[in-house]
Design an enzyme around this catalytic site. Sequence first.
Site, PDB file in Angstrom:
ATOM      1  N   LYS A   1       0.457   4.627   6.712  1.00 28.31           N
ATOM      2  CA  LYS A   1      -0.235   5.445   5.701  1.00 28.31           C
ATOM      3  C   LYS A   1       0.238   6.894   5.786  1.00 28.31           C
ATOM      4  O   LYS A   1       0.862   7.310   6.759  1.00 28.31           O
ATOM      5  CB  LYS A   1      -1.759   5.420   5.916  1.00 28.31           C
ATOM      6  CG  LYS A   1      -2.369   4.037   5.987  1.00 28.31           C
ATOM      7  CD  LYS A   1      -2.303   3.289   4.704  1.00 28.31           C
ATOM      8  CE  LYS A   1      -2.900   1.884   4.881  1.00 28.31           C
ATOM      9  NZ  LYS A   1      -2.559   0.995   3.814  1.00 28.31           N
TER      10      LYS A   1
ATOM     11  N   SER B   1       0.792  -1.235   0.000  1.00 25.45           N
ATOM     12  CA  SER B   1       0.000   0.000   0.000  1.00 25.45           C
ATOM     13  C   SER B   1       0.821   1.280   0.000  1.00 25.45           C
ATOM     14  O   SER B   1       0.300   2.334  -0.331  1.00 25.45           O
ATOM     15  CB  SER B   1      -0.966   0.018   1.185  1.00 25.45           C
ATOM     16  OG  SER B   1      -0.271   0.225   2.392  1.00 25.45           O
TER      17      SER B   1
END
Length: 181
Positions: free
Chosen positions: A82, A39
């Site tokens: 993230k 990710s």
Amino acid sequence: MNKKMKELTGDLLYVLGIVCVALLIITFVGQRTNVDGSSMEPMLTDGDNLIVDKLTYRFRDPERFDVIVFPVEQDHNKKYIKRIIGLPGETVQIDTEGNIYINGEILKENYGREAISPDTIGRAAEPVVLGENEYFVLGDNRNHSSDSRRESVGNVSRDDIIGRAWARIWPLNKACFIKHQ
């Protein structure tokens, strides 16, 4: 006490001291974590080992584009890594062309690996209003990331942020400090 007992006691106190210092560092200063998945590609890849800075956010708030680490709600042994896109009090929305809007203005950023595809916009298709201590996060590999666009992740509470990714330490040939801004 005989000489051997004194030496043994001294050695045990020394080891206990080292363990206490290590626990203090892990609890308040930094810890190691690993990247699980794609990710955050291309910046971070599956299997990278990072040092998480747990001290910075004790003195200042997280900022836009900081790469943060926070627990997966269903499994606190797993961590998400993230990038912060939306800050407390802001409204985040993503249009069908993949443009990210903060308070109605297009966000100028170059961290996304690719444009966000319409089928991955998720809950950000409608305006997402962030609360007083909430952040909106995205993975850099936008179409292959479980992030704030999904109900299962949602907005990230300030209290849930473990720290910010500080440095990649493994693999050695890719060791570096993490670029936030």
